[in-house]
Design an enzyme around this catalytic site. Structure first.
Site, mmCIF file in Angstrom:
data_model
loop_
_atom_site.group_PDB
_atom_site.id
_atom_site.type_symbol
_atom_site.label_atom_id
_atom_site.label_comp_id
_atom_site.label_asym_id
_atom_site.label_seq_id
_atom_site.Cartn_x
_atom_site.Cartn_y
_atom_site.Cartn_z
ATOM 1 N N GLY A 9 12.015 22.191 64.898
ATOM 2 C CA GLY A 9 11.336 23.448 65.189
ATOM 3 C C GLY A 9 12.282 24.221 66.067
ATOM 4 O O GLY A 9 11.587 25.005 67.054
ATOM 5 N N GLY A 13 10.466 29.718 69.640
ATOM 6 C CA GLY A 13 9.613 29.225 70.497
ATOM 7 C C GLY A 13 9.975 28.011 71.446
ATOM 8 O O GLY A 13 11.149 28.512 72.071
ATOM 9 N N ASP A 58 13.212 21.399 55.214
ATOM 10 C CA ASP A 58 11.827 21.604 55.612
ATOM 11 C C ASP A 58 11.257 20.227 56.096
ATOM 12 O O ASP A 58 11.512 19.294 55.342
ATOM 13 C CB ASP A 58 11.078 22.270 54.167
ATOM 14 C CG ASP A 58 9.517 22.317 54.290
ATOM 15 O OD1 ASP A 58 8.811 21.796 55.326
ATOM 16 O OD2 ASP A 58 8.938 22.971 53.608
ATOM 17 N N ASN A 85 9.002 18.737 68.097
ATOM 18 C CA ASN A 85 8.369 19.863 68.433
ATOM 19 C C ASN A 85 7.859 20.570 67.320
ATOM 20 O O ASN A 85 6.866 21.440 67.482
ATOM 21 C CB ASN A 85 9.686 20.745 69.085
ATOM 22 C CG ASN A 85 8.966 22.229 69.187
ATOM 23 O OD1 ASN A 85 8.064 22.690 70.061
ATOM 24 N ND2 ASN A 85 9.671 23.197 68.385
ATOM 25 N N TYR A 151 -6.616 21.690 62.736
ATOM 26 C CA TYR A 151 -5.514 21.746 63.771
ATOM 27 C C TYR A 151 -5.613 20.616 64.963
ATOM 28 O O TYR A 151 -4.882 20.088 65.439
ATOM 29 C CB TYR A 151 -5.215 23.057 64.207
ATOM 30 C CG TYR A 151 -4.086 23.200 65.344
ATOM 31 C CD1 TYR A 151 -2.861 23.338 65.161
ATOM 32 C CD2 TYR A 151 -4.589 23.396 66.896
ATOM 33 C CE1 TYR A 151 -1.803 23.399 66.077
ATOM 34 C CE2 TYR A 151 -3.604 23.733 67.763
ATOM 35 C CZ TYR A 151 -2.275 23.421 67.181
ATOM 36 O OH TYR A 151 -1.177 23.423 68.359
ATOM 37 N N PRO A 181 0.850 21.561 75.777
ATOM 38 C CA PRO A 181 0.485 22.996 76.396
ATOM 39 C C PRO A 181 -0.773 23.580 75.945
ATOM 40 O O PRO A 181 -1.182 23.463 74.895
ATOM 41 C CB PRO A 181 1.719 23.795 75.673
ATOM 42 C CG PRO A 181 2.452 22.669 74.845
ATOM 43 C CD PRO A 181 1.655 21.675 74.526
ATOM 44 N N LEU A 183 -2.118 27.953 76.041
ATOM 45 C CA LEU A 183 -1.685 28.954 75.576
ATOM 46 C C LEU A 183 -0.293 29.485 75.780
ATOM 47 O O LEU A 183 -0.136 29.780 77.076
ATOM 48 C CB LEU A 183 -2.887 30.071 75.909
ATOM 49 C CG LEU A 183 -3.934 29.871 75.055
ATOM 50 C CD1 LEU A 183 -5.284 30.632 75.938
ATOM 51 C CD2 LEU A 183 -4.071 30.458 73.717
ATOM 52 N N PHE A 188 3.315 31.318 67.498
ATOM 53 C CA PHE A 188 2.234 30.288 67.065
ATOM 54 C C PHE A 188 0.937 31.180 66.534
ATOM 55 O O PHE A 188 0.712 30.713 65.346
ATOM 56 C CB PHE A 188 1.814 29.573 68.416
ATOM 57 C CG PHE A 188 0.561 28.619 68.086
ATOM 58 C CD1 PHE A 188 0.745 27.453 67.660
ATOM 59 C CD2 PHE A 188 -0.738 29.172 68.160
ATOM 60 C CE1 PHE A 188 -0.402 26.688 67.636
ATOM 61 C CE2 PHE A 188 -1.710 28.224 68.100
ATOM 62 C CZ PHE A 188 -1.490 27.108 67.812
HETATM 63 C C1 8X3 Z 1 -1.833 25.766 71.000
HETATM 64 C C2 8X3 Z 1 -3.081 25.873 71.892
HETATM 65 O O1 8X3 Z 1 -5.407 26.632 72.327
HETATM 66 O O2 8X3 Z 1 -4.455 27.787 70.409
HETATM 67 O O3 8X3 Z 1 -1.694 24.507 70.417
HETATM 68 O O4 8X3 Z 1 -4.689 25.516 70.216
HETATM 69 S S1 8X3 Z 1 -4.467 26.401 71.085
#
Ligand code: 8X3
Length: 253
Positions: A9, A13, A58, A85, A151, A181, A183, A188
């Protein structure tokens, strides 16, 4: 001794900023991502600082990954640091309304991609008796939040795998860490909301989110510790964030 890192990745970012910090610190780079043009631009930028090789594939496609890894020049054969990542979120739907294709993409990239790369690169690290793996998780791997469902599950998997890998690799000289991490202002949310720029940007308004470089900096901290130190788990949040859902937003815009 000059070390070589493979970053998945790497085209944007956190991955791209990690490549930049590593390059400034003389780490040789194998940069992986789907977008060849972006990788090439990054290679051009960083090759003044260090040796860089790019592999575009990919991560969902295990055969393509194997072929790409095999194609890397001899000088980049030994990988000392693996930064797992590559990962993203697709959709923010209730569980009973979620799109199966979104679920599959997240499971394939965030879990299976991490496993494929780890399985491919770990044996040589174990054989050499040294190496370092940094998995990029998320605060979503520490606590669930509404509509996060799949997710969240993939990031819990990253957390679980990191802990399990550390146990399996104990005594081999390979250190395993995770950075989780909160936000971070990257593409993303753009991906999560399928290109809805306004919706994506709203996620980062009213407070100061982390920037990709802040997370990259903590990854550099981990890989620059002496060999007897393993920063096993690092949760990094904006100062304005206290949990997955608790953010001190000053405005609603
Ligand atoms: C990214 C942070 O809070 O949008 O992994 O899931 S959140």
């Amino acid at each position: 001794m000059k070390r070589t890192a493979l970053i998945s990745g790497a085209s944007s970012g956190i991955g791209r900023e990690t490549a930049r910090i590593f390059a400034r610190n003389g780490i040789r780079l194998v940069l992986c991502a789907r977008r060849a043009d972006r990788l090439q631009a990054l290679q051009e930028e960083l090759s003044e600082l260090t040796d860089v090789c790019t592999l575009d594939f990919d991560i969902r496609d295990r055969e393509a990954m194997t072929e790409a890894l095999q194609s890397r020049p001899a000088a980049f054969q030994e990988i000392d640091i693996l930064i797992n990542n590559a990962g993203n979120a697709h959709g923010l739907d209730l569980i009973h309304e979620g799109r199966i294709e979104d679920w599959e993409a997240m499971i394939d990239i965030n879990i299976k991609g991490l496993l494929y790369l780890s399985r491919a690169l770990l044996p040589a690290m174990v054989e050499r008796g040294r190496g370092q793996v940094v998995n990029i998780g998320s605060i979503a791997g520490k606590e669930a939040y509404p509509r996060g469902n799949v997710y969240v599950a993939t990031k819990f998997a990253v957390d679980g795998l990191t802990r399990a890998m550390r146990q399996d690799l104990l005594g081999t000289g390979v250190r395993v860490s995770a950075v989780h991490p909160g936000l971070v202002h990257t593409e993303f949310s753009e991906v999560r909301f399928k290109g809805d720029h306004e919706k994506a940007e709203a996620v980062y308004q009213g407070y100061r989110p982390l920037e990709a470089v802040d997370v990259a900096d903590s990854i550099w901290y981990i890989v620059s510790r002496p060999g007897h130190v393993n920063v096993a788990d690092l949760l990094i949040l904006p100062a304005d964030q206290a949990s997955a859902t608790l953010v001190d937003k000053k405005t609603d815009t």
